[in-house]
Design an enzyme around this catalytic site. Structure first.
Site, PDB file in Angstrom:
ATOM      1  N   LYS A 204     111.880  65.303  30.606  1.00 44.77           N
ATOM      2  CA  LYS A 204     112.830  66.358  30.988  1.00 44.77           C
ATOM      3  C   LYS A 204     114.192  65.739  31.320  1.00 44.77           C
ATOM      4  O   LYS A 204     114.307  64.941  32.247  1.00 44.77           O
ATOM      5  CB  LYS A 204     112.335  67.118  32.221  1.00 44.77           C
ATOM      6  N   GLU A 278     113.241  54.833  39.994  1.00 43.00           N
ATOM      7  CA  GLU A 278     114.526  54.123  39.993  1.00 43.00           C
ATOM      8  C   GLU A 278     115.507  55.046  40.694  1.00 43.00           C
ATOM      9  O   GLU A 278     115.889  56.071  40.142  1.00 43.00           O
ATOM     10  CB  GLU A 278     114.922  53.810  38.553  1.00 43.00           C
ATOM     11  N   CYS A 312     123.960  54.281  39.445  1.00 45.80           N
ATOM     12  CA  CYS A 312     123.113  53.934  40.584  1.00 45.80           C
ATOM     13  C   CYS A 312     123.400  52.521  41.086  1.00 45.80           C
ATOM     14  O   CYS A 312     123.252  52.237  42.264  1.00 45.80           O
ATOM     15  CB  CYS A 312     121.650  54.095  40.226  1.00 45.80           C
ATOM     16  N   GLU A 409     125.172  56.749  49.453  1.00 47.08           N
ATOM     17  CA  GLU A 409     125.578  56.744  48.048  1.00 47.08           C
ATOM     18  C   GLU A 409     126.492  57.940  47.781  1.00 47.08           C
ATOM     19  O   GLU A 409     126.101  59.081  47.990  1.00 47.08           O
ATOM     20  CB  GLU A 409     124.330  56.830  47.165  1.00 47.08           C
TER      21      GLU A 409
HETATM   22  P1  NDP Z   1     118.144  64.569  41.364  1.00 45.65           P
HETATM   23  O1  NDP Z   1     117.301  63.485  41.874  1.00 45.65           O
HETATM   24  O2  NDP Z   1     117.991  65.933  41.941  1.00 45.65           O
HETATM   25  O3  NDP Z   1     117.938  64.719  39.774  1.00 45.65           O
HETATM   26  C1  NDP Z   1     117.307  63.776  38.938  1.00 45.65           C
HETATM   27  C2  NDP Z   1     116.316  64.479  38.008  1.00 45.65           C
HETATM   28  O4  NDP Z   1     115.220  64.996  38.769  1.00 45.65           O
HETATM   29  C3  NDP Z   1     116.894  65.680  37.277  1.00 45.65           C
HETATM   30  O5  NDP Z   1     116.304  65.771  35.997  1.00 45.65           O
HETATM   31  C4  NDP Z   1     116.464  66.827  38.170  1.00 45.65           C
HETATM   32  O6  NDP Z   1     116.462  68.065  37.524  1.00 45.65           O
HETATM   33  C5  NDP Z   1     115.060  66.397  38.542  1.00 45.65           C
HETATM   34  N1  NDP Z   1     114.514  67.004  39.745  1.00 45.65           N
HETATM   35  C6  NDP Z   1     115.164  67.673  40.742  1.00 45.65           C
HETATM   36  N2  NDP Z   1     114.293  68.064  41.700  1.00 45.65           N
HETATM   37  C7  NDP Z   1     113.068  67.639  41.301  1.00 45.65           C
HETATM   38  C8  NDP Z   1     111.757  67.722  41.868  1.00 45.65           C
HETATM   39  N3  NDP Z   1     111.532  68.309  43.042  1.00 45.65           N
HETATM   40  N4  NDP Z   1     110.719  67.167  41.203  1.00 45.65           N
HETATM   41  C9  NDP Z   1     110.935  66.549  40.033  1.00 45.65           C
HETATM   42  N5  NDP Z   1     112.140  66.446  39.434  1.00 45.65           N
HETATM   43  C10 NDP Z   1     113.205  66.970  40.060  1.00 45.65           C
HETATM   44  O7  NDP Z   1     119.643  64.129  41.455  1.00 45.65           O
HETATM   45  P2  NDP Z   1     120.897  65.124  41.570  1.00 45.65           P
HETATM   46  O8  NDP Z   1     121.268  65.538  40.240  1.00 45.65           O
HETATM   47  O9  NDP Z   1     120.655  66.227  42.551  1.00 45.65           O
HETATM   48  O10 NDP Z   1     121.955  64.151  42.204  1.00 45.65           O
HETATM   49  C11 NDP Z   1     122.032  64.025  43.616  1.00 45.65           C
HETATM   50  C12 NDP Z   1     122.342  62.630  44.020  1.00 45.65           C
HETATM   51  O11 NDP Z   1     121.350  61.764  43.527  1.00 45.65           O
HETATM   52  C13 NDP Z   1     123.629  62.060  43.443  1.00 45.65           C
HETATM   53  O12 NDP Z   1     124.724  62.414  44.184  1.00 45.65           O
HETATM   54  C14 NDP Z   1     123.348  60.597  43.477  1.00 45.65           C
HETATM   55  O13 NDP Z   1     123.613  60.109  44.748  1.00 45.65           O
HETATM   56  C15 NDP Z   1     121.868  60.507  43.208  1.00 45.65           C
HETATM   57  N6  NDP Z   1     121.533  60.183  41.801  1.00 45.65           N
HETATM   58  C16 NDP Z   1     121.120  58.934  41.519  1.00 45.65           C
HETATM   59  C17 NDP Z   1     120.841  58.602  40.219  1.00 45.65           C
HETATM   60  C18 NDP Z   1     120.413  57.244  39.854  1.00 45.65           C
HETATM   61  O14 NDP Z   1     120.621  56.834  38.721  1.00 45.65           O
HETATM   62  N7  NDP Z   1     119.768  56.525  40.720  1.00 45.65           N
HETATM   63  C19 NDP Z   1     121.020  59.543  39.126  1.00 45.65           C
HETATM   64  C20 NDP Z   1     121.394  60.864  39.542  1.00 45.65           C
HETATM   65  C21 NDP Z   1     121.645  61.140  40.833  1.00 45.65           C
HETATM   66  P3  NDP Z   1     117.804  68.956  37.567  1.00 45.65           P
HETATM   67  O15 NDP Z   1     118.900  68.131  37.024  1.00 45.65           O
HETATM   68  O16 NDP Z   1     117.512  70.071  36.696  1.00 45.65           O
HETATM   69  O17 NDP Z   1     118.004  69.320  39.014  1.00 45.65           O
END
Ligand code: NDP
Length: 500
Positions: A204, A278, A312, A409
């Site tokens: 996804k 990660e 990240c 972050e």
């Molecule tokens: P999320 O962790 O919410 O999103 C990452 C993925 O997980 C997306 O595909 C999201 O779907 C999905 N997801 C959301 N909720 C759930 C759940 N309960 N169970 C399983 N999968 C889920 O990150 P955000 O987009 O909300 O970003 C928020 C913060 O996270 C950022 O500001 C940043 O600090 C951090 N981040 C870190 C990343 C990294 O590479 N380490 C990458 C992205 C974010 P959907 O997008 O549809 O919500």
């Protein structure tokens, strides 16, 4: 006026002229959007076919640089997740795990080559959907994604050499959830090692950036990969949660926020699902007084402003040795002023659009917090486009170790600058973080590099460089940055059960 004084005065006036003379601006060099095809609507890619979701609902994906709608994608429900997992299970049992590894490798090589053939289109779509500069999509995201498929295609029939005297067996069905910062690359990081080791996949992409994963689904369809080996379904957090909670998933691979990582860990506790998480980071980038300062400043710029800071492993905490701090901060301010912020499709652009309105709000929240905490904010004076989501490259000085902008972050183009005097002090400060994903060291001394890298609690430590990635090199974190490694030989392990 004596000659030397005269020369200095001329040089000084030239600098001023260079800085403010607008005739030095680059002409726009936009990439053409017409080289990419984006459908009006995308269904779910399950069992090798495009299928609508069971609730027939779609949601829009927009261009964050214009706020204009690009397409709409299906919202996968629990029933659709179940369908995708069943397709993946069937493909695993009936075809994929039985197929000779050499044959599996051929499919993966084919996907890698097709990514290369469609590189321009993928880069355009990545920049339109995610807001990142086309130069980055074109020169980093897409080629690195192809390299991951090439690299793991090579491993498919060589697992006995990777793990000598052990029998390596696939786990079954992998549920993979990826974020919005490197959509195609994260899909490649996840899918390539999983299918090379004989697993099948339900993936996804993030809600705001589904399009390159769906393009990848088209490539996979065209590659004749057996139906069900890779299923790509779109949806929001609830779809991700349904993948995590599905009882017939053997392994979860997740990249995203630490908060969601914790939810996933709680959800799979007590099950025999394997997981790699990660998560976030707050990397320390350390400049010692003996470092080549211009090179270090360039590394700091790449470290924090690459991909608008939506990285990240971004070097978001800069530690500068006190004796050179003034000089480094001045150089950083000058360099920030020269960064081109704007249209992601322009080949001159250094900093594109912030990925979503929500992320921009998060960044603004931290800018406010930084100022309230007493740090001094400096931003470039560039003009921002009227529409879309934008943030000027920003740095904070006078930051204290305990400030939230030094601990949390931000995931945006925001650098916190701190100072130090001794090696021990900077090690203590750098490791004083709930995260431990990456770090950087800038020094002229090889011995200092070894000393520092040994003592830093970070999964990756770059020396005299930053943000370098290679499919052959493992990547992953300590502490709240998650666990498990992706990339390299280590990246095969989370998808295998090793038997004696
Ligand atoms: P999320 O962790 O919410 O999103 C990452 C993925 O997980 C997306 O595909 C999201 O779907 C999905 N997801 C959301 N909720 C759930 C759940 N309960 N169970 C399983 N999968 C889920 O990150 P955000 O987009 O909300 O970003 C928020 C913060 O996270 C950022 O500001 C940043 O600090 C951090 N981040 C870190 C990343 C990294 O590479 N380490 C990458 C992205 C974010 P959907 O997008 O549809 O919500």
């Amino acid at each position: 006026m004596p000659a030397t004084k005269q020369k200095k005065a001329v040089r000084k006036s030239n600098i001023v002229k260079l800085k403010f003379d607008t005739s030095w601006a680059y002409d726009p060099a936009p990439e053409s959007k017409s080289a990419a095809t984006i459908k009006e609507r995308y269904d779910l890619f399950i069992d090798g076919k495009w299928q609508p979701s069971s609730n027939k609902k779609y949601f829009a994906t927009i261009n964050p640089a214009t706020e204009g709608k690009l397409s709409e994608v299906a919202e996968a429900t629990e029933a659709d997740v179940d369908k995708a997992v069943k397709a993946a299970r069937h493909a695993y049992e009936s075809v994929w795990k039985k197929m000779p590894a050499k044959e599996r490798g051929k499919y993966i090589f084919r996907i890698a080559r097709m990514i290369q053939e469609k590189a321009r289109e993928l880069a355009i779509i990545e920049s339109l959907d995610g807001g990142k500069p086309i130069r980055e999509s074109r020169d980093f995201d897409v080629p690195t994604a192809a390299n991951h498929f090439f690299y793991y295609a090579g491993w498919a029939d060589k697992l006995e050499y990777a793990f000598p005297n052990r029998t390596a067996e696939p786990l079954g069905v992998a549920g993979q959830i990826i974020p919005w910062n490197f959509p195609l690359l994260m899909a490649a990081w996840k899918i390539a090692p999983a299918i090379a080791t004989g697993n099948t996949v339900v993936l996804k992409p993030a809600e705001t950036t589904p399009l390159t994963a769906l393009k990848l689904a088209e490539i996979i369809e065209e590659s004749d990969l057996p139906p069900g080996v890779v299923n790509i379904i779109t949806g929001a957090g609830a779809t991700g949660a349904a993948i995590v909670n599905h009882p017939d998933i053997n392994k979860i691979a997740f990249t995203g926020s630490t908060d969601v990582g914790k939810i996933i860990q709680r959800a799979i506790a007590g099950t025999d699902k394997k997981a790699t998480l990660e998560l976030g980071g707050k990397a320390a980038n350390i400049i010692f007084e003996d470092a080549p300062l211009d090179q270090a400043v360039e590394g700091v710029i790449i470290g924090i402003y690459f991909n608008q800071g939506h990285v990240c492993c971004a070097g978001s905490r800069l530690y500068v040795q006190e004796s050179v701090a003034k000089q480094v901060i001045r150089k950083l301010k000058d360099r920030i002023e020269s960064l081109i912020v704007g249209d992601p499709m322009d080949k001159n652009t250094d900093i594109g659009a912030i990925n979503s309105k929500q992320q921009l709000e998060t960044i603004h929240k931290y800018l406010k917090i930084g100022k309230q905490e007493g740090a001094e904010m400096y931003q470039s004076s560039c003009l921002l486009p009227g529409k879309g989501f934008w943030c000027r490259p920003t740095l904070f000085t006078n930051v204290a170790q305990s400030n939230r902008i030094a601990q949390e972050e931000i995931f945006g183009p925001v650098l916190s600058v701190l100072t130090f005097r001794t090696d021990d002090e900077v090690i203590e400060k750098a490791n004083n973080s709930p995260y431990g994903l990456s770090a950087g060291v800038w020094t002229d001394k090889g011995s200092k590099i070894f000393n520092m890298t040994k003592r830093m609690r970070a999964g990756v430590v770059w020396a005299n460089t930053f943000n370098k990635f290679d499919p052959t090199s493992p990547f992953g974190g300590y502490k709240e940055s998650g666990f498990g490694r992706e990339g390299g030989l280590h990246g095969l392990l989370p998808y295998l059960a090793l038997k004696a």
